[in-house]
Design a protein around this motif. Structure first.
Motif, PDB file in Angstrom:
ATOM      1  N   ALA A  12       0.816  -1.220   0.000  1.00 36.54           N
ATOM      2  CA  ALA A  12       0.000   0.000   0.000  1.00 36.54           C
ATOM      3  C   ALA A  12       0.847   1.266   0.000  1.00 36.54           C
ATOM      4  N   LEU A  13       2.040   1.209   0.599  1.00 34.52           N
ATOM      5  CA  LEU A  13       2.810   2.432   0.834  1.00 34.52           C
ATOM      6  C   LEU A  13       4.049   2.591  -0.036  1.00 34.52           C
ATOM      7  N   GLU A  14       4.543   1.510  -0.650  1.00 33.27           N
ATOM      8  CA  GLU A  14       5.878   1.559  -1.232  1.00 33.27           C
ATOM      9  C   GLU A  14       6.029   2.561  -2.379  1.00 33.27           C
ATOM     10  N   ASP A  15       4.969   2.877  -3.094  1.00 27.71           N
ATOM     11  CA  ASP A  15       5.114   3.836  -4.192  1.00 27.71           C
ATOM     12  C   ASP A  15       5.409   5.243  -3.694  1.00 27.71           C
ATOM     13  N   ARG A  16       4.975   5.577  -2.466  1.00 25.76           N
ATOM     14  CA  ARG A  16       5.147   6.938  -1.957  1.00 25.76           C
ATOM     15  C   ARG A  16       6.175   7.051  -0.837  1.00 25.76           C
ATOM     16  N   HIS A  17       6.396   5.988  -0.098  1.00 21.63           N
ATOM     17  CA  HIS A  17       7.264   6.039   1.087  1.00 21.63           C
ATOM     18  C   HIS A  17       8.710   6.337   0.685  1.00 21.63           C
ATOM     19  N   TRP A  18       9.333   7.279   1.400  1.00 15.41           N
ATOM     20  CA  TRP A  18      10.671   7.754   1.041  1.00 15.41           C
ATOM     21  C   TRP A  18      11.701   6.632   0.979  1.00 15.41           C
ATOM     22  N   TRP A  19      11.631   5.668   1.903  1.00 16.61           N
ATOM     23  CA  TRP A  19      12.646   4.618   1.968  1.00 16.61           C
ATOM     24  C   TRP A  19      12.562   3.699   0.765  1.00 16.61           C
ATOM     25  N   TYR A  20      11.359   3.291   0.395  1.00 18.46           N
ATOM     26  CA  TYR A  20      11.192   2.406  -0.754  1.00 18.46           C
ATOM     27  C   TYR A  20      11.505   3.122  -2.054  1.00 18.46           C
ATOM     28  N   ARG A  21      11.143   4.399  -2.135  1.00 14.93           N
ATOM     29  CA  ARG A  21      11.462   5.156  -3.352  1.00 14.93           C
ATOM     30  C   ARG A  21      12.969   5.253  -3.557  1.00 14.93           C
ATOM     31  N   GLU A  22      13.696   5.530  -2.479  1.00 17.24           N
ATOM     32  CA  GLU A  22      15.146   5.640  -2.620  1.00 17.24           C
ATOM     33  C   GLU A  22      15.779   4.276  -2.867  1.00 17.24           C
ATOM     34  N   ARG A  23      15.254   3.241  -2.286  1.00 15.38           N
ATOM     35  CA  ARG A  23      15.798   1.905  -2.553  1.00 15.38           C
ATOM     36  C   ARG A  23      15.609   1.527  -4.016  1.00 15.38           C
ATOM     37  N   ARG A  24      14.481   1.904  -4.619  1.00 13.09           N
ATOM     38  CA  ARG A  24      14.293   1.657  -6.049  1.00 13.09           C
ATOM     39  C   ARG A  24      15.283   2.477  -6.873  1.00 13.09           C
ATOM     40  N   ALA A  25      15.528   3.723  -6.449  1.00 14.98           N
ATOM     41  CA  ALA A  25      16.516   4.548  -7.151  1.00 14.98           C
ATOM     42  C   ALA A  25      17.913   3.952  -7.026  1.00 14.98           C
ATOM     43  N   LEU A  26      18.218   3.393  -5.861  1.00 14.89           N
ATOM     44  CA  LEU A  26      19.500   2.730  -5.649  1.00 14.89           C
ATOM     45  C   LEU A  26      19.651   1.540  -6.594  1.00 14.89           C
ATOM     46  N   LEU A  27      18.603   0.758  -6.731  1.00 21.61           N
ATOM     47  CA  LEU A  27      18.630  -0.361  -7.669  1.00 21.61           C
ATOM     48  C   LEU A  27      18.852   0.145  -9.092  1.00 21.61           C
ATOM     49  N   ALA A  28      18.125   1.171  -9.483  1.00 20.25           N
ATOM     50  CA  ALA A  28      18.242   1.689 -10.844  1.00 20.25           C
ATOM     51  C   ALA A  28      19.665   2.159 -11.142  1.00 20.25           C
ATOM     52  N   ARG A  29      20.288   2.862 -10.203  1.00 15.46           N
ATOM     53  CA  ARG A  29      21.657   3.341 -10.422  1.00 15.46           C
ATOM     54  C   ARG A  29      22.623   2.176 -10.615  1.00 15.46           C
ATOM     55  N   ASN A  30      22.429   1.131  -9.843  1.00 17.12           N
ATOM     56  CA  ASN A  30      23.346   0.005  -9.939  1.00 17.12           C
ATOM     57  C   ASN A  30      23.076  -0.868 -11.157  1.00 17.12           C
ATOM     58  N   LEU A  31      21.853  -0.896 -11.632  1.00 14.71           N
ATOM     59  CA  LEU A  31      21.576  -1.588 -12.897  1.00 14.71           C
ATOM     60  C   LEU A  31      22.337  -0.925 -14.036  1.00 14.71           C
ATOM     61  N   ARG A  32      22.394   0.393 -14.022  1.00 13.16           N
ATOM     62  CA  ARG A  32      23.084   1.110 -15.089  1.00 13.16           C
ATOM     63  C   ARG A  32      24.591   0.872 -15.071  1.00 13.16           C
ATOM     64  N   ARG A  33      25.126   0.441 -13.934  1.00 13.34           N
ATOM     65  CA  ARG A  33      26.566   0.216 -13.808  1.00 13.34           C
ATOM     66  C   ARG A  33      26.986  -1.215 -14.138  1.00 13.34           C
ATOM     67  N   LEU A  34      26.026  -2.092 -14.351  1.00 10.70           N
ATOM     68  CA  LEU A  34      26.370  -3.476 -14.636  1.00 10.70           C
ATOM     69  C   LEU A  34      26.910  -3.627 -16.048  1.00 10.70           C
ATOM     70  N   PRO A  35      27.888  -4.505 -16.243  1.00  7.49           N
ATOM     71  CA  PRO A  35      28.410  -4.725 -17.592  1.00  7.49           C
ATOM     72  C   PRO A  35      27.431  -5.540 -18.431  1.00  7.49           C
ATOM     73  N   GLY A  36      27.507  -5.357 -19.728  1.00  6.44           N
ATOM     74  CA  GLY A  36      26.711  -6.173 -20.632  1.00  6.44           C
ATOM     75  C   GLY A  36      25.281  -5.705 -20.761  1.00  6.44           C
ATOM     76  N   PRO A  37      24.556  -6.274 -21.731  1.00  2.00           N
ATOM     77  CA  PRO A  37      23.155  -5.898 -21.942  1.00  2.00           C
ATOM     78  C   PRO A  37      22.243  -6.565 -20.926  1.00  2.00           C
ATOM     79  N   PRO A  38      21.033  -6.011 -20.723  1.00  2.00           N
ATOM     80  CA  PRO A  38      20.063  -6.652 -19.825  1.00  2.00           C
ATOM     81  C   PRO A  38      19.670  -8.034 -20.336  1.00  2.00           C
ATOM     82  N   GLY A  39      19.352  -8.916 -19.409  1.00  2.00           N
ATOM     83  CA  GLY A  39      18.907 -10.260 -19.747  1.00  2.00           C
ATOM     84  C   GLY A  39      17.809 -10.688 -18.803  1.00  2.00           C
ATOM     85  N   THR A  40      17.882 -11.912 -18.330  1.00  3.93           N
ATOM     86  CA  THR A  40      16.898 -12.445 -17.393  1.00  3.93           C
ATOM     87  C   THR A  40      17.312 -12.105 -15.966  1.00  3.93           C
TER      88      THR A  40
END
Length: 234
Positions: A12-40
């Motif tokens: 119910a809360l994760e889309d708006r809650h500051w902690w979950y929003r920043e954790r998703r941003a943290l994931l996104a930043r680290n996805l961009r740093r991974l080598p190679g193209p996206p896969g499974t």
């Protein structure tokens, strides 16, 4: 295992809650740093699929793996590829996954090393895992009990679990550093989990602080959480 009520709060809360929003941003930043193209990608302990949606947005083909009924149902309602499964016995073929994400999962499972062994099994050689856990037993509180934590980690204990499970740690760092003093003070008085609907102004203020942390050299300092990037070698 996370209590059903806590899962429902999270969804119910994760889309708006500051902690979950920043954790998703943290994931996104680290996805961009991974080598190679996206896969499974495998999102272990996906709950309602907040991180699974981040993987989709960054062109990965994700599978949400969730042990509990409520989380799996929420993920399916969001039209996310979802399977019910236990992190200790993943229902996934060996050597078939290009990325594993396990955000705040290991601390809920008695045999955390077994989960890491399963991560290694399903990863292709050379593939990565992104992992977060709560850190430091000095911060243990009623919050941890309410959300089903069995432990909090140090850098050494997290590294040991990952390496004993067969992964090589490339990087290990802290996050949620700036708010650690406030978390320590609040949790001394807490009687339940921190997950609750927040005043929008408080939520915005906490979000501003945690976003500021992105630009500061604080990742070697003690925080509230730890993050690791690990690799399965051939």
């Amino acid at each position: 295992m996370v209590d059903s009520t806590e899962i429902q709060k999270l969804v119910a809360l994760e889309d708006r809650h500051w902690w979950y929003r920043e954790r998703r941003a943290l994931l996104a930043r680290n996805l961009r740093r991974l080598p190679g193209p996206p896969g499974t990608a495998l999102d272990i302990g996906a709950a309602g699929g907040g991180n699974t949606r981040v993987l989709q947005k960054h062109h990965w083909s994700p599978i949400a793996v969730e042990y509990g009924h409520d989380g799996a149902t929420a993920a399916r309602k969001r039209a996310l590829p979802t399977v019910r499964g236990d992190g200790r016995h993943l229902p996934i073929r060996s050597d078939s996954v290009d990325l594993v994400v396990a955000f705040d999962v290991l601390e809920h499972i008695d045999d955390d090393e077994r989960v890491v062994t399963e991560m290694r099994r399903v990863l292709r050689p050379g593939a990565s895992a992104l992992i977060t856990v709560p850190c430091d037993m000095k911060l243990w509180s009623a919050h941890d009990v309410a959300v089903g934590h069995l432990r909090r980690y140090t850098r050494d204990t997290l590294r040991a679990v990952l390496e004993n499970g067969g992964l090589r740690v490339e990087r290990l760092w802290s996050w949620n550093v700036l708010l650690r003093p406030g978390a320590a003070y609040t949790r001394k008085k807490s009687t339940t989990s921190d997950l609750r609907k927040m005043n929008p102004l408080v939520n915005a203020a906490l979000s501003a602080v945690i976003v500021t942390e992105r630009f500061l050299p604080v990742q070697s300092l003690p925080g509230v959480s730890l993050m690791a990037r690990a690799v399965r070698d051939a």
